[in-house]
Design an enzyme around this catalytic site. Structure first.
Site, PDB file in Angstrom:
ATOM      1  N   ASP A  11       1.021  -1.068   0.075  1.00  0.00           N
ATOM      2  CA  ASP A  11      -0.121   0.001  -0.065  1.00  0.00           C
ATOM      3  C   ASP A  11       1.090   1.233  -0.146  1.00  0.00           C
ATOM      4  O   ASP A  11       2.058   0.957  -0.144  1.00  0.00           O
ATOM      5  CB  ASP A  11      -0.959  -0.068   1.233  1.00  0.00           C
ATOM      6  N   CYS A  68       3.098  -3.127   4.022  1.00  0.00           N
ATOM      7  CA  CYS A  68       2.196  -1.997   4.448  1.00  0.00           C
ATOM      8  C   CYS A  68       2.853  -1.455   5.699  1.00  0.00           C
ATOM      9  O   CYS A  68       4.135  -1.488   6.032  1.00  0.00           O
ATOM     10  CB  CYS A  68       0.856  -2.402   4.917  1.00  0.00           C
ATOM     11  N   THR A  70       2.659  -1.681   9.045  1.00  0.00           N
ATOM     12  CA  THR A  70       2.978  -2.754  10.103  1.00  0.00           C
ATOM     13  C   THR A  70       3.411  -4.068   9.453  1.00  0.00           C
ATOM     14  O   THR A  70       3.746  -5.119  10.223  1.00  0.00           O
ATOM     15  CB  THR A  70       1.784  -3.074  10.981  1.00  0.00           C
ATOM     16  N   HIS A 101      10.337 -23.877   8.618  1.00  0.00           N
ATOM     17  CA  HIS A 101       9.412 -24.756   9.428  1.00  0.00           C
ATOM     18  C   HIS A 101       8.013 -24.191   8.651  1.00  0.00           C
ATOM     19  O   HIS A 101       7.053 -25.445   8.844  1.00  0.00           O
ATOM     20  CB  HIS A 101       9.289 -24.081  10.875  1.00  0.00           C
ATOM     21  N   HIS A 136       7.617 -31.089   9.778  1.00  0.00           N
ATOM     22  CA  HIS A 136       6.632 -29.609   9.531  1.00  0.00           C
ATOM     23  C   HIS A 136       5.768 -29.857   8.333  1.00  0.00           C
ATOM     24  O   HIS A 136       4.868 -28.987   8.352  1.00  0.00           O
ATOM     25  CB  HIS A 136       7.699 -28.608   9.330  1.00  0.00           C
TER      26      HIS A 136
HETATM   27  C1  RB5 Z   1      -2.040   2.752   6.519  1.00  0.00           C
HETATM   28  O1  RB5 Z   1      -2.109   3.754   7.463  1.00  0.00           O
HETATM   29  C2  RB5 Z   1      -1.657   1.391   7.616  1.00  0.00           C
HETATM   30  O2  RB5 Z   1      -2.956   1.340   8.449  1.00  0.00           O
HETATM   31  C3  RB5 Z   1      -1.471   0.395   6.915  1.00  0.00           C
HETATM   32  O3  RB5 Z   1      -0.486   0.381   6.073  1.00  0.00           O
HETATM   33  C4  RB5 Z   1      -1.087  -0.952   7.634  1.00  0.00           C
HETATM   34  O4  RB5 Z   1      -0.302  -0.763   8.539  1.00  0.00           O
HETATM   35  C5  RB5 Z   1      -2.156  -1.845   8.011  1.00  0.00           C
HETATM   36  O5  RB5 Z   1      -2.226  -2.803   8.604  1.00  0.00           O
END
Ligand code: RB5
Length: 152
Positions: A11, A68, A70, A101, A136
């Site tokens: 994203d 993304c 996180t 694994h 595994h």
């Molecule tokens: C975008 O602001 C953020 O929410 C997205 O990149 C991500 O971290 C969602 O899991």
């Protein structure tokens, strides 16, 4: 080094890290299929998680790398697809174990939560680590709901 074909997707929050990793992988001789997003305009991470999963399941690429903010949301979307094992990795050890694994076929990275240098090392570890199989294998098979005969 064996050249691999790698799908990359992100994203807007993961865009810069995707670009850095994609450029590095191309420089190292891998074939990189960048399926977007293509700029910093806000987009919805599930769109790109689903797209990466669908593209990988076509069978023309070895792995997917998804980004993304996180790594959480985009991996959740990718993991809705049977046959996809997307692992959110945050250090060398999780990158290694995701392959050895869990036979992960997609690695998710959080662009807002990982240093670029660590991300590069995670990618290198992920694409060069083999699945151990053995004990595994049956566990990995049980991940897909279609492969579970009884689930209560
Ligand atoms: C975008 O602001 C953020 O929410 C997205 O990149 C991500 O971290 C969602 O899991």
């Amino acid at each position: 080094m064996i050249a691999k074909t790698i799908i990359i997707a992100s994203d807007h929050a993961g865009y810069n890290l995707k670009k850095i990793i994609g450029d590095e992988m191309s420089k190292n001789g891998h074939k990189v299929l960048d399926i977007g997003t293509n700029n910093l305009d806000p987009v919805d991470y599930p769109d790109f998680g689903h797209l990466a999963a669908v593209e990988l399941l076509k069978g023309d690429a070895n792995f997917g790398l998804i980004f993304c903010g996180t790594g959480l949301g985009i991996s959740m979307a990718a993991n809705r697809h049977n046959g996809i094992r997307a692992a959110l990795c945050y250090d060398i050890e999780t990158a290694r174990l995701a392959r050895s694994h869990n036979d992960a076929n997609i690695m998710a990275l959080g662009a807002r939560t990982i240093e670029v240098d660590i991300a590069k090392r995670c990618v290198d570890t992920f694409i060069n680590t083999r699945f151990e199989g053995g004990r595994h294998l049956n566990r990995v098979k049980k991940i897909d709901l279609t492969k579970i005969e009884r689930f209560e």
